[in-house]
Design an enzyme around this catalytic site. Structure first.
Site, short mmCIF file in Angstrom:
data_model
loop_
_atom_site.label_atom_id
_atom_site.label_comp_id
_atom_site.label_asym_id
_atom_site.label_seq_id
_atom_site.Cartn_x
_atom_site.Cartn_y
_atom_site.Cartn_z
N ASP A 265 0.86 -1.07 -0.01
CA ASP A 265 -0.09 0.20 0.12
C ASP A 265 1.02 1.29 -0.16
OD1 ASP A 265 -2.09 1.84 0.14
OD2 ASP A 265 -3.26 0.77 1.56
C1 NOJ Z 1 -4.07 4.11 0.16
C2 NOJ Z 1 -5.49 2.96 0.33
O1 NOJ Z 1 -5.08 2.30 1.66
C3 NOJ Z 1 -5.56 1.92 -0.75
O2 NOJ Z 1 -6.62 1.36 -0.56
C4 NOJ Z 1 -5.43 2.68 -2.04
O3 NOJ Z 1 -5.38 1.68 -2.99
C5 NOJ Z 1 -3.87 3.27 -2.14
N1 NOJ Z 1 -3.86 4.24 -1.22
C6 NOJ Z 1 -3.66 3.92 -3.55
O4 NOJ Z 1 -4.45 5.04 -3.92
#
Ligand code: NOJ
Length: 717
Positions: A265
């Site tokens: 993430d």
């Molecule tokens: C953080 C989030 O937790 C995740 O769900 C998301 O896909 C990513 N950012 C990318 O935007």
């Protein structure tokens, strides 16, 4: 040998390492926001060379924009390796569907699949290759803002929706079909169990809970051939997921056979440092790569340190090769080596995105996902009644939810517009309050408008930023200002229909007692206003049922239907007044349970009939139940089948959802609904974590929700 091996062989070590980085669009020449590097991106140690060799882009959109970035990249990339474009298309691209928690409440996996298919089609024509969805984290704590992204608290139901969404996004053929995108299931694993519902917080749970409750939905997505997995921010058993070898290599890759791409993430590789499992970025890089994290999203631990780690013998180059090959494979599966622009088509984009047909499906999903929580003979409205629409959501386009970055509030049908479309005239409207503030003037206007009407439709809620990522709350009642508005409106002594727009189960004190009817609209998406007007006027019937319990009080959380009984259950026949598992100041159970939702009609259930009361290991048990529409309106009913294993080696939940079916019934019509159960569905994790069933007694429970069930016993022999 992979057919991509010759390409890999031509790559320098740094070129390989750069394939593993994912950067946001401002880093890329040709992007419409090129060069707008601000905030934490500024401190990233990203050099020109890293960008030229980068493997993937985060958050780009628009066919022309993506074509321009790709074209520039191919000019500069020595080996002509195309970029992968990934974005969060969670519940729609420009046509925004209801939030996933609402989609779960439809109990209609066909509709979920169709909405994912449309989201994929709009994204693919706009140049996107991969969506960071489905989010399948099991959720039990409505304080956590991200419950809106999940389909709820049940492992089986979440798994069914996970599969449906993966099918919808990916279709059958990623290479040939330019209308689909690869899916990335997230957040692996157990992100939904953050302590106290505080986002990014520690997750502490037994291996048994993890295996039994939290992992099945990710596994369901993998079984459906989901191409990517995103690791979660949290720790799992003391080790952050992104560096968790047991989770990633052990469970995901070895046990489940996942051979696709694993992405961290946002920033999660570097976050291994504040977590306290890496001293610096180099150690963070080594740990994440060892755990099988192929792509590092938005930090530079890999690009800045993997080279030195290989040169000093800390990391074997073969580990990097393995990750690069997986990424190249995904590019090949998407057909990018043949056509790096894939579906990106500015002309088609104009025709397809937000088309009438897509809006129609968005409306259908909204119709099936709103939940009627209370109705004391006030709904449906009649067109002869004078209606006043009052509240901060009476005419608000903020009904799309936090994950709708491409969706626009201007394209959303507000409740007022929905009513105007329905009535062919403008309803009386007053704002009544802001989301979190109220003045005497607001109240005065609301009372004047309300006074003129026969019935008040009060539109309350949380704005999009109050749920979603980093949207944790300790108080999940509606903001004080809105409760004050409702209290004031109640003094008019007119029927009140409260419609709530929000992203989490709420503590509805202050709402329930002042409302004759309550509708949970969630964030219903682009067609929300039209769908709600149809429902409120009875043009369509409600059929949504909750997939996450509504607590009585925030202090009860977590409250969920598939809990254990305890040794001192409150409702046992011989329960003592005091020394049982209970709160002194609140019921144990939820205000509205899992599976609950009302309709304009009524359904009667006959006792379930079992094909046998002795089930052997290779037999199938058929459970038949007759369900009848006993009212005067046609409707859809979701029939739910639960099982309880009465005596296990390990304590079993009081109920576990095993199957459901949504049936349409005309007034007076009766249908026979059949479910089947086999021994395999009765297995669970034993003391030694072996997965098997126990011979003995089981209860089958069938009903309209998790609380009102009729049961039969059978024995597994
Ligand atoms: C953080 C989030 O937790 C995740 O769900 C998301 O896909 C990513 N950012 C990318 O935007």
């Amino acid at each position: 040998m992979s057919k991509l091996q010759p390409l890999l062989d031509q790559m320098t070590l740094q070129e390989k390492i750069d394939q593993l980085v994912q950067l946001a669009t401002p880093f890329f020449k040709g992007a419409k926001d090129a060069g707008e590097i601000t905030g934490p991106m500024l401190s990233m140690n990203i050099k020109e060379g890293n960008i030229q060799n980068a493997g993937s882009v985060l958050g780009a959109s628009g066919a022309a924009n993506i074509r321009a970035i790709q074209a520039k990249h191919l000019e500069e990339n020595r080996l002509n390796i195309p970029l992968l474009f990934m974005s969060d298309v969670v519940h729609g691209y420009k046509t925004i569907f209801p939030i996933p928690l609402a989609i779960g409440c439809s109990w209609n996996t066909d509709l979920a699949e169709e909405s994912a298919r449309i989201a994929a089609k709009e994204s693919a024509v706009s140049g996107i290759h991969v969506t960071f969805a489905p989010m399948v984290d099991l959720v039990r704590d409505p304080r956590w803002g991200r419950v809106m992204e999940s389909t709820g608290e049940d492992p089986y139901l979440n798994g069914e929706f996970a599969k449906a969404q993966v099918r919808g996004f990916q279709g059958d053929q990623l290479k040939e079909s330019k209308e689909h995108v690869a899916a990335c299931v997230k957040h692996f694993a157990a992100y939904g169990a953050a302590e106290g519902g505080r986002d990014y917080n520690t997750v502490n749970m037994s291996d048994r809970q993890l295996q039994e409750m939290y992992l099945p939905a990710y596994k369901a997505a993998i079984d459906e051939d989901c191409r990517m997995v995103m690791s979660s921010f949290n720790t799992v058993d003391g080790i952050p997921a992104t560096a968790n070898q047991h989770l990633m290599n052990g469970i995901l890759r070895q046990e489940w056979g996942f051979d696709g791409v694993m992405i961290s993430d946002w920033g999660a590789v570097k976050e291994l440092i504040p977590h306290g499992v890496a001293a610096d970025k180099a150690e963070a890089a080594a740990k994440a790569l060892r755990a099988g994290t192929d792509i590092e999203m938005m930090t530079d631990c890999y690009t800045s340190h993997l080279q030195e780690l290989v040169e000093t013998g800390v990391i074997e180059e073969s580990l990097i090769d393995q990750s690069v090959l997986r990424i190249l494979q995904l590019k090949d599966d998407l057909g990018l080596f043949e056509n790096p622009y894939r579906g990106a088509d500015p002309e088609l984009e104009k025709q397809i995105v937000l088309s009438e047909q897509h809006r129609k499906v968005a409306k259908q999903v909204a119709l099936e996902s709103c939940v009627l929580l209370k109705n004391e003979q006030v709904l449906p409205l009649t067109k002869t009644q004078k209606v006043a629409l009052i509240g901060p959501f009476a005419d608000s386009g903020d009904i799309l939810g936090q994950w709708s970055w491409q969706g626009s509030k201007e394209d959303a049908v507000t409740l007022r517009q929905g009513f105007a479309n329905q009535l062919q005239q403008e309803p009386f409207v007053a704002k009544g309050s802001e989301i979190e503030a109220i003045t005497a003037a607001f109240v005065e206007e609301a009372l004047i408008i309300g006074e003129q009407a026969d019935v008040l439709v009060v539109a309350l809620g949380e704005d999009a930023t109050m749920s979603g990522e980093a949207g944790s709350l300790t108080d999940i009642q509606l903001p004080e200002a809105q409760l004050t508005l409702l209290e004031n409106l109640a003094t008019l002594n007119k029927p009140i229909v409260t419609v709530i727009f929000n992203g989490r189960p709420l503590d509805l004190h202050g709402v329930i007692e002042h409302s004759d009817a309550v509708v949970e609209a969630w964030f219903p998406g682009t067609e929300g206003g039209n769908a709600l007007a149809d429902l409120l006027y009875g043009e369509q019937n409600f059929s949504g049922k909750l997939t996450m319990s509504f607590p009585n009080r925030v202090g009860q959380i977590p409250v969920y239907y598939n809990h254990y009984n305890t040794g001192r259950p409150k409702d046992a026949a011989d329960a003592q007044v005091r020394y049982v598992s209970q709160y002194l100041d609140s019921p144990n159970g939820p205000l509205f349970p899992f599976g609950y939702g009302l309709s304009y009609t009524t359904f009667s259930y006959q006792e379930p009939v079992l094909s046998t009361h002795q089930l052997t290991k290779d037999e199938t048990l058929t459970i038949t139940v007759k369900v009848k529409n006993t009212g005067h309106t046609s409707g859809k009913e979701t029939v739910q089948l639960y099982v309880q294993d009465l005596v296990g080696e390990v304590v079993r939940p009081v109920k576990e959802l095993k199957a459901f079916e949504k049936v349409s019934l005309q007034p007076g019509e009766e249908k026979e609904v059949q479910f089947t159960l086999t021994e395999a569905q009765l297995r669970y994790f034993h003391a030694d974590m072996s997965y098997s069933s126990d011979p003995g007694s089981f209860k089958v429970l069938v009903g309209p929700n998790s609380q009102e069930t009729a049961s039969q016993l059978f024995t597994l022999v």
